[in-house]
Scaffold this active site. Structure first.
Site, PDB file in Angstrom:
ATOM      1  N   GLU A   1      -6.470  -9.865   3.245  1.00 54.77           N
ATOM      2  CA  GLU A   1      -6.230 -10.666   4.291  1.00 54.77           C
ATOM      3  C   GLU A   1      -7.496 -11.642   4.813  1.00 54.77           C
ATOM      4  O   GLU A   1      -7.400 -12.742   4.682  1.00 54.77           O
ATOM      5  CB  GLU A   1      -5.254 -10.338   5.247  1.00 54.77           C
ATOM      6  CG  GLU A   1      -4.791 -11.522   6.301  1.00 54.77           C
ATOM      7  CD  GLU A   1      -4.221 -11.305   7.572  1.00 54.77           C
ATOM      8  OE1 GLU A   1      -3.391 -10.413   7.308  1.00 54.77           O
ATOM      9  OE2 GLU A   1      -4.401 -11.821   8.406  1.00 54.77           O
TER      10      GLU A   1
ATOM     11  N   HIS B   1       0.789  -1.227  -0.062  1.00 55.70           N
ATOM     12  CA  HIS B   1      -0.065   0.005   0.134  1.00 55.70           C
ATOM     13  C   HIS B   1       0.829   1.373   0.074  1.00 55.70           C
ATOM     14  O   HIS B   1       0.771   2.116   0.921  1.00 55.70           O
ATOM     15  CB  HIS B   1      -0.752  -0.031   1.119  1.00 55.70           C
ATOM     16  CG  HIS B   1      -2.028  -1.031   1.295  1.00 55.70           C
ATOM     17  ND1 HIS B   1      -2.616  -1.651   2.216  1.00 55.70           N
ATOM     18  CD2 HIS B   1      -2.551  -1.625  -0.167  1.00 55.70           C
ATOM     19  CE1 HIS B   1      -3.425  -2.484   1.804  1.00 55.70           C
ATOM     20  NE2 HIS B   1      -3.578  -2.657   0.555  1.00 55.70           N
TER      21      HIS B   1
ATOM     22  N   SER C   1       4.451  -0.428   5.235  1.00 59.95           N
ATOM     23  CA  SER C   1       4.414  -0.561   3.885  1.00 59.95           C
ATOM     24  C   SER C   1       5.271   0.524   3.014  1.00 59.95           C
ATOM     25  O   SER C   1       5.334   0.744   2.001  1.00 59.95           O
ATOM     26  CB  SER C   1       2.950  -0.753   3.144  1.00 59.95           C
ATOM     27  OG  SER C   1       2.529   0.613   3.698  1.00 59.95           O
TER      28      SER C   1
ATOM     29  N   ASN D   1      -2.557   0.512   8.093  1.00 60.86           N
ATOM     30  CA  ASN D   1      -1.566   0.284   9.247  1.00 60.86           C
ATOM     31  C   ASN D   1      -0.702   1.745   9.259  1.00 60.86           C
ATOM     32  O   ASN D   1      -0.501   2.276  10.257  1.00 60.86           O
ATOM     33  CB  ASN D   1      -0.549  -0.645   8.467  1.00 60.86           C
ATOM     34  CG  ASN D   1       0.942  -0.648   9.639  1.00 60.86           C
ATOM     35  OD1 ASN D   1       1.713   0.011   9.179  1.00 60.86           O
ATOM     36  ND2 ASN D   1       0.866  -1.220  10.731  1.00 60.86           N
TER      37      ASN D   1
ATOM     38  N   THR E   1      -3.886 -10.696  11.137  1.00 53.31           N
ATOM     39  CA  THR E   1      -2.610 -10.476  11.815  1.00 53.31           C
ATOM     40  C   THR E   1      -2.316  -9.157  11.978  1.00 53.31           C
ATOM     41  O   THR E   1      -1.303  -8.692  12.867  1.00 53.31           O
ATOM     42  CB  THR E   1      -1.439 -10.985  10.777  1.00 53.31           C
ATOM     43  OG1 THR E   1      -1.713 -10.362   9.334  1.00 53.31           O
ATOM     44  CG2 THR E   1      -1.522 -12.490  10.359  1.00 53.31           C
TER      45      THR E   1
HETATM   46  S1  SF4 Z   1       5.135 -10.053   8.685  1.00 58.67           S
HETATM   47 FE1  SF4 Z   1       3.849  -8.164   7.578  1.00 58.67          FE
HETATM   48  S2  SF4 Z   1       2.727  -9.316   5.958  1.00 58.67           S
HETATM   49 FE2  SF4 Z   1       3.686 -10.853   7.525  1.00 58.67          FE
HETATM   50  S3  SF4 Z   1       1.881 -11.078   8.819  1.00 58.67           S
HETATM   51 FE3  SF4 Z   1       3.375  -9.511   9.799  1.00 58.67          FE
HETATM   52  S4  SF4 Z   1       2.325  -7.638   8.934  1.00 58.67           S
HETATM   53 FE4  SF4 Z   1       1.413  -9.008   7.738  1.00 58.67          FE
END
Ligand code: SF4
Length: 293
Positions: free
Chosen positions: A130, A40, A274, A232, A166
């Site tokens: 996700e 992003h 990101s 985020n 997550t």
């Molecule tokens: S490492 Fe990055 S992509 Fe993987 S779960 Fe954590 S925040 Fe998400």
């Protein structure tokens, strides 16, 4: 003048891995299509576009037959893999291993669910890639809880298996978990409610919260660099702003307002999971140039 880049800022492990897989494939020559925005952040996306990558939607998958498609770190539902197989499309699967583990856990839990009539509940954002991927691994059977009022969707007479996206907020997850536990207790009048909790929040996201608050408190001025569509980024920026009111959100160095430098002795530059390191460095060098004028 002190200018410090937040040592905890930059891509998370999953995004780094996805970008590295994309770069490796692009180096081999030919085209590469990313199913949805790989990260992003439009500056990083543009950089990869210049190397030969194109972002496509799910509807465009049929149009790019015979070309490889990259699955980004958020992961995908089973239907995407089935469609690729049917159309003979090569997939570069950059699903983050942490997301993949969660997909597998939820699927296993769902497959074992016939005996006890369990409900799978996921704390996350409806429509987030996700969450779409998690749902697509269990025939869209999860109840998605975005906020406390969504708890009404749960049937408190049946066992509950609670998971989280997550990147979910840990404090809100705990509030929701405690509320569910209380209602189960009330409904069943039992001291051992059938609530199974998997706190599947990524440690990279969890740790960033306190890091960013500490970093924002250290400097006179905070420049937060992130994509406008990064949830985020918006979340971490809100933490910066709460810790230091002299915090500003920019997408890249062109948004920097030189007026922000007035009366400031130290500047902290930070960003979302990101935001690429090279962009943070570019913002730092732009500010340095302005100061030296
Ligand atoms: S490492 Fe990055 S992509 Fe993987 S779960 Fe954590 S925040 Fe998400």
């Amino acid at each position: 003048m002190i200018i410090e880049i937040d040592p905890g800022a930059g891509f998370c492990f999953g995004v780094k891995r996805a970008i590295s897989l994309a770069e490796d494939k692009l180096q081999q020559g030919g085209k590469l299509f990313s199913l949805g925005q790989i990260v992003h952040n439009k500056d990083e996306e543009q950089r990869l576009n210049q190397l030969g990558m194109t972002t496509i939607t799910h509807d465009q998958m049929d149009e790019v037959k015979d070309n490889p498609i990259l699955i980004r770190a958020h992961g995908e539902p089973k239907s995407t893999y089935q469609k690729a197989l049917k159309n003979n499309i090569e997939l570069i699967d950059a699903t983050c291993p942490i997301v993949l583990k969660l997909q597998n856990e939820i699927r296993k839990c769902w497959l074992e669910g016939d005996e006890d009539n369990r409900q799978i509940v996921v704390f996350g954002k409806k429509g987030h890639p996700e969450v779409i991927g998690l749902q697509g691994n269990i025939d869209n059977q999860a109840i998605i809880i975005e906020n406390i009022s969504d708890i009404e969707k749960i049937d408190f007479s049946r066992p509950i298996f609670l998971f989280s996206q997550t990147t979910a907020d840990e404090e809100l997850f705990d509030i929701i978990k405690n509320d569910i536990a209380k209602r189960l207790n009330d409904a069943q009048k039992s001291s051992t409610p059938p609530l199974h909790v998997t706190k599947s929040i990524c440690s990279q996201v969890k740790n960033r919260k306190n890091q960013v608050i500490t970093f924002a408190s250290k400097h006179d001025l905070i420049i937060f660099v992130g994509g406008k569509n990064s949830s985020n980024g918006r979340y971490l920026f809100s933490l910066c702003k709460a810790a230091n009111t002299n915090s500003f959100f920019i997408e890249n160095e062109t948004n920097f307002n030189p007026g922000w430098l007035t009366g400031v002795k130290s500047i902290g530059i930070t960003g979302a999971t990101s935001t690429p390191d090279w962009l943070l460095e570019k913002v730092k060098s732009h500010i340095n140039t302005l100061i030296q004028r």
